[in-house]
Design a protein around this motif. Structure first.
Motif, PDB file in Angstrom:
ATOM      1  N   ALA A  56       0.839  -1.201   0.000  1.00  0.00           N
ATOM      2  CA  ALA A  56       0.000   0.000   0.000  1.00  0.00           C
ATOM      3  C   ALA A  56       0.874   1.252   0.000  1.00  0.00           C
ATOM      4  CB  ALA A  56      -0.933  -0.002   1.200  1.00  0.00           C
ATOM      5  N   TYR A  57       1.941   1.237   0.778  1.00  0.00           N
ATOM      6  CA  TYR A  57       2.850   2.379   0.830  1.00  0.00           C
ATOM      7  C   TYR A  57       3.522   2.593  -0.524  1.00  0.00           C
ATOM      8  CZ  TYR A  57       6.431   5.574   2.464  1.00  0.00           C
ATOM      9  OH  TYR A  57       7.243   6.660   2.629  1.00  0.00           O
ATOM     10  N   ALA A  58       3.936   1.511  -1.156  1.00  0.00           N
ATOM     11  CA  ALA A  58       4.562   1.611  -2.476  1.00  0.00           C
ATOM     12  C   ALA A  58       3.582   2.197  -3.493  1.00  0.00           C
ATOM     13  CB  ALA A  58       5.066   0.247  -2.939  1.00  0.00           C
ATOM     14  N   ARG A  59       2.331   1.790  -3.425  1.00  0.00           N
ATOM     15  CA  ARG A  59       1.317   2.340  -4.348  1.00  0.00           C
ATOM     16  C   ARG A  59       1.120   3.828  -4.102  1.00  0.00           C
ATOM     17  NH1 ARG A  59      -1.555  -2.592  -3.277  1.00  0.00           N
ATOM     18  NH2 ARG A  59      -2.828  -1.461  -1.801  1.00  0.00           N
ATOM     19  N   LEU A  60       1.079   4.233  -2.838  1.00  0.00           N
ATOM     20  CA  LEU A  60       0.946   5.656  -2.531  1.00  0.00           C
ATOM     21  C   LEU A  60       2.121   6.434  -3.115  1.00  0.00           C
ATOM     22  CD1 LEU A  60      -0.202   5.674   1.197  1.00  0.00           C
ATOM     23  CD2 LEU A  60      -1.491   6.533  -0.760  1.00  0.00           C
ATOM     24  N   ARG A  61       3.323   5.927  -2.908  1.00  0.00           N
ATOM     25  CA  ARG A  61       4.531   6.598  -3.390  1.00  0.00           C
ATOM     26  C   ARG A  61       4.528   6.711  -4.902  1.00  0.00           C
ATOM     27  NH1 ARG A  61       8.009   3.524  -0.592  1.00  0.00           N
ATOM     28  NH2 ARG A  61       8.564   2.363  -2.432  1.00  0.00           N
ATOM     29  N   GLU A  62       4.077   5.678  -5.584  1.00  0.00           N
ATOM     30  CA  GLU A  62       4.019   5.705  -7.048  1.00  0.00           C
ATOM     31  C   GLU A  62       2.964   6.680  -7.554  1.00  0.00           C
ATOM     32  OE1 GLU A  62       3.452   1.722  -8.404  1.00  0.00           O
ATOM     33  OE2 GLU A  62       5.362   1.042  -7.600  1.00  0.00           O
ATOM     34  N   ALA A  63       1.842   6.796  -6.842  1.00  0.00           N
ATOM     35  CA  ALA A  63       0.741   7.654  -7.275  1.00  0.00           C
ATOM     36  C   ALA A  63       1.061   9.134  -7.098  1.00  0.00           C
ATOM     37  CB  ALA A  63      -0.527   7.295  -6.506  1.00  0.00           C
ATOM     38  N   GLY A  64       1.915   9.465  -6.149  1.00  0.00           N
ATOM     39  CA  GLY A  64       2.261  10.858  -5.912  1.00  0.00           C
ATOM     40  C   GLY A  64       2.912  11.013  -4.560  1.00  0.00           C
ATOM     41  N   PRO A  65       3.579  12.133  -4.349  1.00  0.00           N
ATOM     42  CA  PRO A  65       4.340  12.295  -3.115  1.00  0.00           C
ATOM     43  C   PRO A  65       3.525  12.702  -1.890  1.00  0.00           C
ATOM     44  CG  PRO A  65       4.637  14.196  -4.504  1.00  0.00           C
ATOM     45  CD  PRO A  65       3.820  13.207  -5.289  1.00  0.00           C
ATOM     46  N   VAL A  66       2.341  13.289  -2.087  1.00  0.00           N
ATOM     47  CA  VAL A  66       1.559  13.787  -0.951  1.00  0.00           C
ATOM     48  C   VAL A  66       0.115  13.323  -1.078  1.00  0.00           C
ATOM     49  CG1 VAL A  66       0.804  15.857   0.283  1.00  0.00           C
ATOM     50  CG2 VAL A  66       3.032  15.836  -0.853  1.00  0.00           C
ATOM     51  N   HIS A  67      -0.434  12.845   0.040  1.00  0.00           N
ATOM     52  CA  HIS A  67      -1.808  12.340   0.054  1.00  0.00           C
ATOM     53  C   HIS A  67      -2.512  12.822   1.306  1.00  0.00           C
ATOM     54  CE1 HIS A  67      -0.849   9.547  -3.198  1.00  0.00           C
ATOM     55  NE2 HIS A  67       0.314   9.442  -2.593  1.00  0.00           N
ATOM     56  N   ARG A  68      -3.755  13.245   1.144  1.00  0.00           N
ATOM     57  CA  ARG A  68      -4.580  13.622   2.296  1.00  0.00           C
ATOM     58  C   ARG A  68      -5.272  12.369   2.797  1.00  0.00           C
ATOM     59  NH1 ARG A  68      -7.781  19.084   2.983  1.00  0.00           N
ATOM     60  NH2 ARG A  68      -8.433  18.750   5.103  1.00  0.00           N
ATOM     61  N   ALA A  69      -5.341  12.229   4.105  1.00  0.00           N
ATOM     62  CA  ALA A  69      -5.948  11.042   4.707  1.00  0.00           C
ATOM     63  C   ALA A  69      -6.542  11.418   6.059  1.00  0.00           C
ATOM     64  CB  ALA A  69      -4.897   9.951   4.880  1.00  0.00           C
ATOM     65  N   ASN A  70      -7.176  10.466   6.691  1.00  0.00           N
ATOM     66  CA  ASN A  70      -7.693  10.641   8.040  1.00  0.00           C
ATOM     67  C   ASN A  70      -6.966   9.692   8.970  1.00  0.00           C
ATOM     68  OD1 ASN A  70      -9.673  12.601   7.446  1.00  0.00           O
ATOM     69  ND2 ASN A  70     -11.022  11.021   6.686  1.00  0.00           N
ATOM     70  N   SER A  71      -6.567  10.205  10.125  1.00  0.00           N
ATOM     71  CA  SER A  71      -5.921   9.369  11.127  1.00  0.00           C
ATOM     72  C   SER A  71      -6.978   8.503  11.804  1.00  0.00           C
ATOM     73  CB  SER A  71      -5.195  10.237  12.150  1.00  0.00           C
ATOM     74  OG  SER A  71      -6.128  10.946  12.930  1.00  0.00           O
ATOM     75  N   PRO A  72      -6.578   7.507  12.580  1.00  0.00           N
ATOM     76  CA  PRO A  72      -7.555   6.657  13.264  1.00  0.00           C
ATOM     77  C   PRO A  72      -8.531   7.424  14.157  1.00  0.00           C
ATOM     78  CG  PRO A  72      -5.425   5.608  13.307  1.00  0.00           C
ATOM     79  CD  PRO A  72      -5.216   6.995  12.748  1.00  0.00           C
ATOM     80  N   ASP A  73      -8.105   8.587  14.667  1.00  0.00           N
ATOM     81  CA  ASP A  73      -9.017   9.371  15.504  1.00  0.00           C
ATOM     82  C   ASP A  73      -9.870  10.349  14.693  1.00  0.00           C
ATOM     83  OD1 ASP A  73      -7.285  11.442  14.871  1.00  0.00           O
ATOM     84  OD2 ASP A  73      -6.624  11.792  16.920  1.00  0.00           O
TER      85      ASP A  73
END
Length: 54
Positions: A3-20
């Motif tokens: 999953a991390y490799a896919r994120l890195r390939e798709a682009g350098p920065v991604h918005r997400a939500n933390s567990p909280d």
């Protein structure tokens, strides 16, 4: 790790939500993290642990 490799390939920065539920930015490439620090070595907000006990 895939999953991390896919994120890195798709682009350098991604918005997400933390567990909280907080909105966070994931920066996946070292050079981009370094540039994001703006040369002053400080983050815009203090880092925090996203995984309890991690």
């Amino acid at each position: 790790m895939r999953a991390y490799a896919r994120l890195r390939e798709a682009g350098p920065v991604h918005r997400a939500n933390s567990p909280d539920g907080a909105s966070i930015w994931l920066v996946t490439r070292y050079a981009d993290v370094k540039a994001g620090l703006g040369g002053n070595g400080h983050l815009a907000s203090p880092p925090r642990r996203l995984i309890p006990g991690g």
